[in-house]
Motif scaffolding. Structure first.
Motif, PDB file in Angstrom:
ATOM      1  N   LEU A   1      36.412   1.628  15.692  1.00  0.00           N
ATOM      2  CA  LEU A   1      37.553   2.470  15.318  1.00  0.00           C
ATOM      3  C   LEU A   1      38.832   2.040  16.028  1.00  0.00           C
ATOM      4  O   LEU A   1      39.782   2.818  16.129  1.00  0.00           O
ATOM      5  N   VAL A   2      38.875   0.790  16.502  1.00  0.00           N
ATOM      6  CA  VAL A   2      39.982   0.343  17.360  1.00  0.00           C
ATOM      7  C   VAL A   2      41.353   0.442  16.686  1.00  0.00           C
ATOM      8  O   VAL A   2      42.372   0.574  17.344  1.00  0.00           O
ATOM      9  N   GLY A   3      41.372   0.430  15.354  1.00  0.00           N
ATOM     10  CA  GLY A   3      42.645   0.523  14.642  1.00  0.00           C
ATOM     11  C   GLY A   3      43.188   1.938  14.516  1.00  0.00           C
ATOM     12  O   GLY A   3      44.301   2.134  14.039  1.00  0.00           O
ATOM     13  N   ASN A   4      42.408   2.915  14.922  1.00  0.00           N
ATOM     14  CA  ASN A   4      42.772   4.317  14.716  1.00  0.00           C
ATOM     15  C   ASN A   4      43.362   4.984  15.946  1.00  0.00           C
ATOM     16  O   ASN A   4      42.933   4.733  17.069  1.00  0.00           O
ATOM     17  N   ARG A   5      44.320   5.865  15.717  1.00  0.00           N
ATOM     18  CA  ARG A   5      44.614   6.855  16.734  1.00  0.00           C
ATOM     19  C   ARG A   5      43.514   7.897  16.653  1.00  0.00           C
ATOM     20  O   ARG A   5      43.262   8.455  15.583  1.00  0.00           O
ATOM     21  N   ILE A   6      42.853   8.150  17.758  1.00  0.00           N
ATOM     22  CA  ILE A   6      41.760   9.117  17.743  1.00  0.00           C
ATOM     23  C   ILE A   6      42.354  10.518  17.828  1.00  0.00           C
ATOM     24  O   ILE A   6      43.177  10.805  18.704  1.00  0.00           O
TER      25      ILE A   6
ATOM     26  N   ASP B   1      42.905   8.639  12.687  1.00  0.00           N
ATOM     27  CA  ASP B   1      43.923   8.909  11.670  1.00  0.00           C
ATOM     28  C   ASP B   1      43.697   8.124  10.385  1.00  0.00           C
ATOM     29  O   ASP B   1      44.077   8.585   9.310  1.00  0.00           O
ATOM     30  N   PHE B   2      43.076   6.954  10.448  1.00  0.00           N
ATOM     31  CA  PHE B   2      42.802   6.209   9.217  1.00  0.00           C
ATOM     32  C   PHE B   2      41.374   6.442   8.720  1.00  0.00           C
ATOM     33  O   PHE B   2      41.148   6.661   7.540  1.00  0.00           O
ATOM     34  N   VAL B   3      40.420   6.421   9.627  1.00  0.00           N
ATOM     35  CA  VAL B   3      39.013   6.475   9.192  1.00  0.00           C
ATOM     36  C   VAL B   3      38.576   7.878   8.785  1.00  0.00           C
ATOM     37  O   VAL B   3      37.624   8.037   8.032  1.00  0.00           O
TER      38      VAL B   3
END
Lengths: 427, 427
Positions: free
Chosen positions: A145-150, A289-291
């Motif tokens: 999930l590294v591309g996401n703001r958690i 935010d994306f996943v």
């Protein structure tokens, strides 16, 4: 060239790692194209290590001696605790060995300095087994999930507490009866405090939220409340009247620019997939935010699942996977931690009151004084600790106001026992 | 030094990747300590790419030209299909660029040669987004569970089919009504064959089982059956009478030295966590010999979740994560694929019969002839396609025997319609 592993501590988890490497070693080699080899195993009971099939010349009783003398690529720390374990990790790092550990308490409290030391020495400190046992949840959060703001993390990350809650839910047992059953089945320690009072889950959510939100979260930053005050009646009412199940939930989320990190019994919608996580199973819901919502589920403890996680770290190092902790953890840390009395949530309140007209009005009056708006209220005509249970759910309210109101209500002469308070998460 | 990404195809997923890199790029850099930069975006509609905020000089219409001319570290193939997409990947690999793709159909059918080519060129071919959308299930399987022998995989890996089944289950809709609803909501294509007949799930389970079992599994090796013959009555009976829910399940498991890979409507115990996977959500249950059961859940499709997965591959490459496909896939492949008629399972059979005495006996007689043992039988006195539904579940039986028996039963003059057959997995 083989990848050489030194194992310190051959208790439950250590034995599991040795067994896994011996049993599935050839299979791992087929997968990654490199042999993973045991360089040494250090334990105070060398006979036990030898009985697992480790050659005698690789067995040590002095871990520090082994780390100094034996050539190896990574040291696996599996003795637990926060004193000798810390010294062993420091010794390994200063010898420029990668380190793999399952030690959540150590990381939650000393992660900051240990990761800094690893970075200075140019080696990795990996810890997949510290949260969620065999579930690769650290890897999912850090890499997948590294591309996401958690945005939010919700974890059922203590198997003992979840086993107890499942027994209370499915069989109507009291907390004490369910705890006894857990102890008989080997799922709870003789002193179960760490598990049932939420401290173990607090260590774990401290680690997860540090990774997710790029600021060190220590155990002391986590609001903690355990499950021992919960009764089967609360679970029954939550389910039948409100459609909630009750879980010991670890929560981390950013709200209005500050970070809320907490562990407590929580009512969640029964139809949500987290409600299907029963027994000793763990699960972690991570929303980015994306996943969107993702969930990771599996056995959160035990010899073999934990060994699986430790070996995944070892293999990561063997193939040169350089993912470490977020770089920003070495620089940032500005996100403030929200004080517990500022938490805003819907609440479940269960009062134990005398069976007399006007009780509901007295309670409602005090709640109103603190601007707490009641969503639903019910009273059951059954004997409950010498009185009757009066239950209310509230609209979102500040925890501070709830605490003050409950304190005042508990002083009424119509209230027989301390009121049970439980947060509700709609997920 | 920044990591440079060339994106080929800026449709739904491509736009999502561009948006993610532009929006969360600074955040990713804070995490990994390295900038991930768009080197070029190639699409037949350059205006659309520019409108996303990509500088004009980075926008190409000729992907091959872009790959040749623009310096980049990885090429992301997101045009789909198996012809031009294959040529683009080959062009990128032969230019020694890493490749990231979401193209499950291409990998399922040409993975073998493409991975060989990547290996020869010393670069990586990554494909997290090809299965399970945003769920990092490839990473979990390849890396998180690398120490395990994988025993079983059960996947709900087609969101369209799962949405349709959820509507049929929760609202009692027919397949056709639920399909229409899915199409209205943008969850199903005008021609839904790939999704509802199981072919999309077959591509995905082919990829997962190749990784898990170290032998190339192609789409043609997967037994496929779709959900279009299922009725709301079957779902209702499964639930009320037998405690099962119905899912389009992708299954891969090693049984007696051969590999069973199949996709079909499947009845599974209602209390199992997989039964809680509803709507467009996907989930994958992976069981390993050490870790036991693990499950990965999230959105299996859509612009943003898929972009999340693509970016995780890009970042893996940017930080030097060298995990690729299992080495043994380049050498082994001896595990035989089981023929569908050799599958052994419990079955659900729903006959449409005339409402007349003796029908049950006639059916039972033929089942007996093929050594099929009935577990439960029931007949409902309702009109069903001009007859009555007769339902049976069996003890474990060979699919061949079931098929032969059903063929014979369907020729009886008391049987009005082709019999619906559904496998049962106890999980």
């Amino acid at each position: 060239m083989s990848f050489k592993v030194g194992i310190v501590g051959c208790g439950t988890v250590g034995s599991g790692v040795v067994k896994l490497l011996l049993e599935n070693g050839p299979f791992i080699e087929k997968r990654i194209g490199r042999k993973v080899e045991i360089a040494f195993v250090s334990d105070l009971n060398p006979e036990k290590v030898i009985s697992l099939g480790v050659p005698k010349e690789k067995v040590y009783t002095d871990a520090f001696k082994a780390i100094k003398e034996v050539e190896c690529d990574t040291v696996v720390e599996l003795i637990g605790g926060t004193t000798t374990a810390k010294r062993i990790i420091e010794e390994a790092l200063s010898n420029k060995r990668h380190v793999v550990t399952a030690n959540k308490a150590l990381l939650a409290d000393y992660g900051n300095e240990l990761f800094k030391m690893a970075k200075e020495k140019g080696v990795s400190l990996k810890f997949e087994a510290s949260v969620g046992g065999g579930i690769p949840v650290i890897k999912a959060l850090r890499e997948g999930l590294v591309g996401n703001r958690i945005e939010r993390i919700y974890g059922i990350i203590n198997g003992t507490a979840n086993f107890i809650l499942t027994q209370m839910t499915q069989k109507g047992l009291s907390f004490e009866e369910a705890l006894k059953l857990a102890q008989e089945n080997g799922y709870a320690e003789a002193d179960p405090t760490l598990d049932v009072e939420g401290f173990d889950a607090a260590h774990k959510i401290a680690i997860l939220s540090s990774l997710a939100f790029c600021r060190w979260v220590k155990t002391e930053n986590v609001f903690v409340d355990g499950i021992s005050k919960l009764t089967p009646l609360d679970i029954e009412i939550a389910k039948e009247e409100f459609g909630y199940s009750v879980k010991l939930l670890a929560v981390a989320k950013e709200v209005d620019g500050s970070l809320e990190v907490r562990v407590h019994p929580t009512m969640i919608p029964e139809e949500h997939i987290l409600s299907s996580v029963n027994g000793v199973f763990n699960a972690c819901l991570i929303e980015g935010d994306f996943v969107g919502e993702t969930l990771y589920y599996g056995k959160g403890a035990g010899q073999k699942p934990t060994a699986s996680a430790v070996v995944s770290d070892i293999v990561d190092l063997a193939v040169g996977n350089s993912f470490s902790i977020p770089e920003c953890l070495f620089r940032d840390g500005s996100l403030p931690i929200k004080e517990p009395d500022q938490f805003v949530s819907s609440f479940y309140l269960r009062f134990t009151a005398v069976d007399r007209p006007g009780v509901l009005a007295k309670i409602a009056l005090i709640l109103g004084k603190y601007q707490i708006s009641i969503k639903m209220a019910l009273q059951r005509s059954i004997d409950f600790n010498g009185g009757v249970p009066v239950v209310m759910t509230t609209h979102p309210a500040k925890k501070r106001d709830i605490d003050l109101a409950v304190k005042e209500i508990d002083q009424l002469d119509v209230i027989l026992k301390p009121t049970f308070v439980c947060m509700i998460e709609e997920l």
